[in-house]
Design an enzyme around this catalytic site. Sequence first.
Site: not given
Ligand code: F6R
Length: 242
Positions: A67, A136, A138, A143
């Site tokens: 992403d 959450n 995701h 989301e």
């Molecule tokens: C990042 C992504 C997100 C993160 C998630 C956890 O490319 O796709 O799904 O993996 O938000 O983020 P952290 O590791 O910062 O807790």
Amino acid sequence: MKIIVTKDYEELSKKAAEVVKDILSKHANPKLGLATGSTPEGLYKELIKIYENGDYSFRKAETVNLDEYVGIDEKNEQSYHYYMFDKLFNHIDIMKENIYIPSADQENLEEATKEYDKMLDGVGRRDVQVLGIGNNGHIAFNEPADQLNARTSIVELTESTIAANSRFFKSKEEVPTKAISMGIKDILNAQTIILLASGEKKREAVKKLLEADKLDTHFPASMLHLHRDVILIVDKDAMGEE
Ligand code: F6R
């Protein structure tokens, strides 16, 4: 789902690097799916060490990212383009032309999603996909919602994600509200998925994932139960173990 519990974040990062390297080493032209965020930073440090020690070369590898934010320049330090070069690509021998990160840096965002899907179709099944999990639930920026995107889409970030990611920005107001994200179908198109979760903040999401016996679009990580080879590497804090 195979579960590996490590004593701390350092051990988690080392274990993840070992698993990634072992998988990549089995392929002449390995395909590696990558995530951003704070969780894989330790893994990337370990992969750099492995490269520097001469134990692995990324010259023949292709990488595909999940992403990117919409509305910030790719040269901006908060962009996932910047992150990937800063945390990994600038320090290993990967060929620039083998790096794929979704780009929202164009006027026609719908076109950008189609281009990414076309690239994903060309690259095909990744040998291994690294994933993090949002508080959450995701995965990538898919989301919680009534419906999930199968393929690359422009998504609205939820309040919970904006709040969680505001730690990387000067203020919450600076956090982009939209992103371009790989969809669930393509996330699952990997031989092995390595899901990383570290720290107390992830405890609830990990618990929910492990207890999930239904595919719940309001908890996108539950879709990982559709995949036959997911390795969850989790530290004790995220697992809720003493
Ligand atoms: C990042 C992504 C997100 C993160 C998630 C956890 O490319 O796709 O799904 O993996 O938000 O983020 P952290 O590791 O910062 O807790």
